[in-house]
Design an enzyme around this catalytic site. Sequence first.
Site, mmCIF file in Angstrom:
data_model
loop_
_atom_site.group_PDB
_atom_site.id
_atom_site.type_symbol
_atom_site.label_atom_id
_atom_site.label_comp_id
_atom_site.label_asym_id
_atom_site.label_seq_id
_atom_site.Cartn_x
_atom_site.Cartn_y
_atom_site.Cartn_z
ATOM 1 N N GLU A 173 0.728 -1.069 0.026
ATOM 2 C CA GLU A 173 0.142 -0.047 -0.024
ATOM 3 C C GLU A 173 0.918 1.164 0.026
ATOM 4 O OE1 GLU A 173 -2.978 0.383 -0.546
ATOM 5 O OE2 GLU A 173 -3.548 -1.501 -0.704
ATOM 6 N N ARG A 207 20.417 11.233 -18.763
ATOM 7 C CA ARG A 207 20.732 11.857 -19.720
ATOM 8 C C ARG A 207 21.214 13.388 -19.669
ATOM 9 N NH1 ARG A 207 17.456 12.247 -23.877
ATOM 10 N NH2 ARG A 207 18.405 10.807 -25.566
HETATM 11 C C1 SAM Z 1 0.337 -0.487 -5.101
HETATM 12 S S1 SAM Z 1 1.443 0.939 -5.266
HETATM 13 C C2 SAM Z 1 0.655 1.922 -3.772
HETATM 14 C C3 SAM Z 1 -0.498 2.926 -4.243
HETATM 15 C C4 SAM Z 1 -1.331 3.740 -3.149
HETATM 16 N N1 SAM Z 1 -1.956 2.685 -2.364
HETATM 17 C C5 SAM Z 1 -2.024 4.519 -3.894
HETATM 18 O O1 SAM Z 1 -3.155 4.145 -4.125
HETATM 19 O O2 SAM Z 1 -1.820 5.793 -3.911
HETATM 20 C C6 SAM Z 1 2.960 0.703 -4.412
HETATM 21 C C7 SAM Z 1 4.080 1.519 -4.757
HETATM 22 O O3 SAM Z 1 4.422 1.435 -6.176
HETATM 23 C C8 SAM Z 1 4.881 2.614 -6.508
HETATM 24 N N2 SAM Z 1 4.111 3.417 -7.457
HETATM 25 C C9 SAM Z 1 2.861 2.751 -7.926
HETATM 26 N N3 SAM Z 1 2.307 3.645 -8.946
HETATM 27 C C10 SAM Z 1 3.256 4.549 -8.989
HETATM 28 C C11 SAM Z 1 3.691 5.749 -10.208
HETATM 29 N N4 SAM Z 1 2.498 5.903 -11.092
HETATM 30 N N5 SAM Z 1 4.373 6.660 -9.975
HETATM 31 C C12 SAM Z 1 5.307 6.228 -9.246
HETATM 32 N N6 SAM Z 1 5.729 5.299 -8.181
HETATM 33 C C13 SAM Z 1 4.543 4.524 -8.190
HETATM 34 C C14 SAM Z 1 4.936 3.489 -5.339
HETATM 35 O O4 SAM Z 1 6.313 3.400 -4.677
HETATM 36 C C15 SAM Z 1 4.213 2.971 -4.391
HETATM 37 O O5 SAM Z 1 4.371 3.095 -2.835
#
Ligand code: SAM
Length: 459
Positions: free
Chosen positions: A132, A170
């Site tokens: 999460e 880059r």
């Molecule tokens: C399943 S996600 C957590 C989503 C969070 N519960 C929410 O809905 O905002 C798990 C991790 O993936 C990474 N992550 C997921 N989507 C991302 C995005 N679009 N950009 C950057 N990091 C992302 C982040 O580090 C995040 O803590």
Amino acid sequence: MSEESLDCGSVVSMGPRIDVVTAFPDMFGPVFGESVMGRSVASGLLDIRVHDLRDYSSDRRRTLDDYSFGGGCGMVMMAEPIHACVEKLLLEVMAPTTRVILTSPQGRPFDQAMASEFASQDHLIILCGHYEGIDERVADLLVTDEVSIGDFVMTGGEIAAMAMVDAVSRHVPGVVGKEESVSGDSFYSEKVFDCPHFTRPADWRGFRVPEVLLGGHHKFIQDTRRRWALSKTARVRPDLVSWKEVSTVFAEKIRKKRGRGRGRPPGVRRGAKRCGFHLALVHYPVLNKLGDVVATALTNFDIHDISRSSRTFGASAYHLILPQASQRDMAAKLLGFWRDDASRISHINRKDALSLARVWPTLNTCIQEIEFCEGERPLIVVTSARPAGDRQVSYSDLREIMDSGGHPVLLVFGTGYGLAEEVMESADMVLPPILGAGDWNHLSVRAAVAIILDRLRGN
Ligand SMILES: C[S@@+](CC[C@H](N)C(=O)[O-])C[C@H]1O[C@@H](n2cnc3c(N)ncnc32)[C@H](O)[C@@H]1O
């Protein structure tokens, strides 16, 4: 690879030291070890270190996550291992400027300006979340930048970290050989796309490189590329462009065209003509009788009859949109026969008509080609047996637009039971259906083409 700098060489890095903190360090080796990044890391131009967060876990099972207070099914990454790792890195590096970046879908959208700003720092620590995400308290305490790579959710921050490190790299002097090869890139100095690029052969399967690029006139090539870049940016990302510049650049182009009697633009082949109107016959995406989106088969009738109508009414080209490679090969074979051999067997007129036919995998590639040839995007006018709705243009109004020659026009026809909604919706204008004596409305597309061309271009 935990706690390790990736294999470094002897050159001193001009960029920030980059520390990536992750529970899955093995994901990074293949990405940071290959190609431009791999060479730069190996030579020491980039100083990237990947840290296994589990080394900072206090329990024997190296646990990093725990339940979410308040319920919910997902796990949360605990604050302490993250804090311990970041604190150690801050004390170890003691850089004048450090940014602690949390990858997160809730962050500011990552872009080129941010990549350039991060590249100018001394030290970056990038935190990869999972599950999460990370405990909010450690984020509040340590993180300087919460950054997202797009409005979607991934399972972890590792891919986001890789994307950011790649884009930051880059901007580090020496990583990408020549400064010019990045300065023309999309978003480099302004929010405009790069221009399209082509390489040898100049004629690939009958698709020619735009003539202007072969002319060797540097200034004209530069202006044309700028126009292409602006025009694609305006079409795909209207939120990015300066409409003032777009209209100035295109007004200049039209002014030059009007004055063309006094000489060709440099670099354009003698005899190269401005395209007027085009026809496209779409085989995908179209509807079947149940309303499903399908691809239809190529027919020999459509190739011959529509080429002949196109030739009769003065179209610049007839574009066959064929998504399947096997169908494109078949079309190329048929067209090749009539174009190359037919003259020997006295079918000069047929050869003449079929030489208007072009084959494209998608309607978009066809539109791009027309844009290259015209210097501006064609007005896209779709046809349908169904009522036209609010973008309807009358035959007489469209005829007037075409008579004026002010805009290139692309008339789009569908096979099967007509064009799919996505094509209808992308159009600038819709022609009303051809109506007969009653409500039976199933003309062949070849008949529809001939009738519509007669209304728009007939004498
Ligand atoms: C399943 S996600 C957590 C989503 C969070 N519960 C929410 O809905 O905002 C798990 C991790 O993936 C990474 N992550 C997921 N989507 C991302 C995005 N679009 N950009 C950057 N990091 C992302 C982040 O580090 C995040 O803590």
